[in-house]
Scaffold this motif. Sequence first.
Motif, PDB file in Angstrom:
ATOM      1  N   GLU A 197       0.823  -1.211   0.000  1.00 46.60           N
ATOM      2  CA  GLU A 197       0.000   0.000   0.000  1.00 46.60           C
ATOM      3  C   GLU A 197       0.858   1.263   0.000  1.00 46.60           C
ATOM      4  O   GLU A 197       1.849   1.351   0.734  1.00 46.60           O
ATOM      5  N   PRO A 198       0.485   2.274  -0.803  1.00 53.12           N
ATOM      6  CA  PRO A 198       1.211   3.548  -0.793  1.00 53.12           C
ATOM      7  C   PRO A 198       1.031   4.261   0.534  1.00 53.12           C
ATOM      8  O   PRO A 198       0.130   3.949   1.320  1.00 53.12           O
ATOM      9  N   LEU A 199       1.868   5.259   0.780  1.00 57.60           N
ATOM     10  CA  LEU A 199       1.859   5.935   2.080  1.00 57.60           C
ATOM     11  C   LEU A 199       0.497   6.538   2.407  1.00 57.60           C
ATOM     12  O   LEU A 199       0.047   6.479   3.554  1.00 57.60           O
ATOM     13  N   ALA A 200      -0.161   7.136   1.421  1.00 59.40           N
ATOM     14  CA  ALA A 200      -1.454   7.761   1.695  1.00 59.40           C
ATOM     15  C   ALA A 200      -2.468   6.720   2.158  1.00 59.40           C
ATOM     16  O   ALA A 200      -3.253   6.964   3.088  1.00 59.40           O
ATOM     17  N   GLN A 201      -2.467   5.546   1.524  1.00 60.81           N
ATOM     18  CA  GLN A 201      -3.394   4.499   1.934  1.00 60.81           C
ATOM     19  C   GLN A 201      -3.008   3.937   3.297  1.00 60.81           C
ATOM     20  O   GLN A 201      -3.870   3.616   4.121  1.00 60.81           O
TER      21      GLN A 201
ATOM     22  N   PHE B 146      -8.115  11.307  14.651  1.00 61.41           N
ATOM     23  CA  PHE B 146      -6.793  11.034  14.081  1.00 61.41           C
ATOM     24  C   PHE B 146      -6.710  11.278  12.577  1.00 61.41           C
ATOM     25  O   PHE B 146      -5.626  11.442  12.035  1.00 61.41           O
ATOM     26  N   GLY B 147      -7.849  11.275  11.890  1.00 63.78           N
ATOM     27  CA  GLY B 147      -7.849  11.390  10.444  1.00 63.78           C
ATOM     28  C   GLY B 147      -7.171  12.635   9.898  1.00 63.78           C
ATOM     29  O   GLY B 147      -6.363  12.547   8.965  1.00 63.78           O
ATOM     30  N   PRO B 148      -7.475  13.831  10.428  1.00 60.72           N
ATOM     31  CA  PRO B 148      -6.847  15.041   9.877  1.00 60.72           C
ATOM     32  C   PRO B 148      -5.321  15.018   9.937  1.00 60.72           C
ATOM     33  O   PRO B 148      -4.655  15.493   9.020  1.00 60.72           O
ATOM     34  N   HIS B 149      -4.742  14.447  10.999  1.00 63.25           N
ATOM     35  CA  HIS B 149      -3.279  14.347  11.078  1.00 63.25           C
ATOM     36  C   HIS B 149      -2.748  13.352  10.053  1.00 63.25           C
ATOM     37  O   HIS B 149      -1.762  13.615   9.367  1.00 63.25           O
ATOM     38  N   GLN B 150      -3.395  12.201   9.965  1.00 63.15           N
ATOM     39  CA  GLN B 150      -2.919  11.181   9.043  1.00 63.15           C
ATOM     40  C   GLN B 150      -3.039  11.632   7.589  1.00 63.15           C
ATOM     41  O   GLN B 150      -2.237  11.217   6.739  1.00 63.15           O
ATOM     42  N   LEU B 151      -3.999  12.491   7.287  1.00 59.41           N
ATOM     43  CA  LEU B 151      -4.182  12.974   5.918  1.00 59.41           C
ATOM     44  C   LEU B 151      -2.925  13.644   5.378  1.00 59.41           C
ATOM     45  O   LEU B 151      -2.626  13.590   4.179  1.00 59.41           O
ATOM     46  N   MET B 152      -2.166  14.272   6.259  1.00 60.00           N
ATOM     47  CA  MET B 152      -1.007  15.027   5.786  1.00 60.00           C
ATOM     48  C   MET B 152       0.113  14.140   5.244  1.00 60.00           C
ATOM     49  O   MET B 152       1.083  14.624   4.665  1.00 60.00           O
ATOM     50  N   THR B 153      -0.044  12.818   5.376  1.00 56.99           N
ATOM     51  CA  THR B 153       0.921  11.914   4.763  1.00 56.99           C
ATOM     52  C   THR B 153       0.909  12.053   3.245  1.00 56.99           C
ATOM     53  O   THR B 153       1.886  11.696   2.572  1.00 56.99           O
ATOM     54  N   VAL B 154      -0.179  12.556   2.690  1.00 59.41           N
ATOM     55  CA  VAL B 154      -0.240  12.810   1.250  1.00 59.41           C
ATOM     56  C   VAL B 154       0.928  13.696   0.814  1.00 59.41           C
ATOM     57  O   VAL B 154       1.433  13.585  -0.307  1.00 59.41           O
ATOM     58  N   LEU B 155       1.401  14.560   1.720  1.00 56.33           N
ATOM     59  CA  LEU B 155       2.477  15.494   1.389  1.00 56.33           C
ATOM     60  C   LEU B 155       3.835  15.100   1.960  1.00 56.33           C
ATOM     61  O   LEU B 155       4.808  15.825   1.761  1.00 56.33           O
ATOM     62  N   SER B 156       3.904  13.974   2.657  1.00 56.09           N
ATOM     63  CA  SER B 156       5.116  13.691   3.418  1.00 56.09           C
ATOM     64  C   SER B 156       6.359  13.537   2.549  1.00 56.09           C
ATOM     65  O   SER B 156       7.468  13.750   3.023  1.00 56.09           O
ATOM     66  N   CYS B 157       6.208  13.159   1.279  1.00 53.78           N
ATOM     67  CA  CYS B 157       7.377  12.967   0.415  1.00 53.78           C
ATOM     68  C   CYS B 157       7.467  14.029  -0.666  1.00 53.78           C
ATOM     69  O   CYS B 157       8.229  13.856  -1.636  1.00 53.78           O
ATOM     70  N   TYR B 158       6.726  15.104  -0.509  1.00 58.00           N
ATOM     71  CA  TYR B 158       6.751  16.156  -1.535  1.00 58.00           C
ATOM     72  C   TYR B 158       8.162  16.731  -1.651  1.00 58.00           C
ATOM     73  O   TYR B 158       8.805  17.048  -0.654  1.00 58.00           O
TER      74      TYR B 158
END
Length: 523
Positions: free
Chosen positions: A250-254, A422-434
């Motif tokens: 699974e990708p990081l966002a998932q 917890f969802g709003p914090h975990q959502l920011m993983t979408v940007l973690s490798c930008y």
Amino acid sequence: MHRFRSRRTAVACAAAVVALTSLGATAAPDPAGSVPAPAGSVPASLARFYGQHVRWGGCPDQSGAPAAMRCASLTVPLDHADPAKGTIELALAKIPANGRKRLGSLLLNFGGPGAPGIEALAADPTGFADLGESYDLVAFDPRGVGHSAPVSCGGALDADDGAGDEDPAAQLAALRAVAERCAERSGPVLPYIGTVHAARDLDVVRQVLGDPKLNYLGFSYGTRLGAAYAALFPHRVGRMVLDGVDTLTEPLAQQALVSAQGQQQALENFLRWCTRQSGCVLGTNTRSAKANLTDLVAHLDRHPLIGEDGSRFTGQDVVQAIGGALYSEKSWPGLAEGLAMADREGDATGLLQLGGPTGPPPPQESPAPGATPVPADNMRAALIAVNCADDPDRGDAKGAPAVIEKEIDARAAEFRAASPLFGPHQLMTVLSCYGRPAGSDFLRRIDRPGAPPMLLVGTRGDPATPYRWTEETAARLGSAVVLDYKGDGHAAYVHSGCVRERVNAFLVEGKLAAGTRACPAGE
């Protein structure tokens, strides 16, 4: 646009409290008395690394660590495919076996990525005492971590340059600046960080320890490392146990979405427990407990608690403390008490002890002569670097801010539905490798590599690595027996006597029944 927060991957064991500021011995290519490299099994260019002789010595500044623990360092190539690019030193620690039955070495990885293994072993070796009768317990700091060529981002990883700026372009430019600063401060190891490189290092460690096959116990991220080793070196796998099993596909966002779901389930299990206790500050049923907890978080976001030193403790800090406490049922009473102190007395002390913000890092002790201090931000810098190196789904690193903002907004409802807390914090993983290069797809291509049977342990109430990942990874490895722990917490070996008994029976006696076995909650 939302502020970036990095995903915190779980560490299976308690945070280490011992600072090992230097290592007392080395391992160097030494033909005299060296361990020969396996004939014909490694390229000639790597033979000098496989032929090293480990010289164990003392571990300076190991306050509280076992007196028997010994330390060393080991030379590995930056790039195993091209050793001419340079080398780095890996830090090792060992507690020799203390019983009559000697089975060689058991390599331990306590999780992460980014967590130093040597500190974890020094902090709490007693949990592995039964295994230590038969095995030398060996821990290591993976490349980029702790005393093994540590990476750093100069202390800032949250795009602070864009703090308070709601313009997406400015925020993304700040994120790209963070990535550039990490590359500048980390040195030559950063392009060669990641699980595949670490697994190749692990094979060098195995050989110089004198073990024909790798005996291994890995937790959380350590299961990802173990799976990579099994795929790279299937015929060198000995007795391998993976507990708190990570995903390979699974990708990081998932992964972040699944983590939010797991944390929410673990929270609800805690709330059911709390409401059955006398005096639970959150109420007497789970519905009211959820509402009261939401109100507490919102109130502290509006009116933070102010410490004597001027520090602020917000509702989001409460969320962080809760997330840490959910990793073990043993922390639940302390969490309930900490929430009561915060709500009734305006005192954050109890929650701070569970993993809330700790303020600036304590000053580091002066390292021994010739030793390099570990950067204060190393654990988090390594966590992000490894996760990004293991994930190929980067997309356009210079994507248009409007497109990225649209992606985040489109997924916000999905993450909030998974967990309002917890969802709003975990959502920011979408940007973690930008702003970082795309990672390897090696893990996703693992497909029944032919390793001997191994044991995978999954926990039904795991807040970080859901049970289905255990089943999925077992199918990808193709030679795994699954142990189903019906309880709560992250990684079962430290929580369940039943799991510990079955794991020890496999590692020490080689006993491994086929199919799926189960351990009941609380046993």
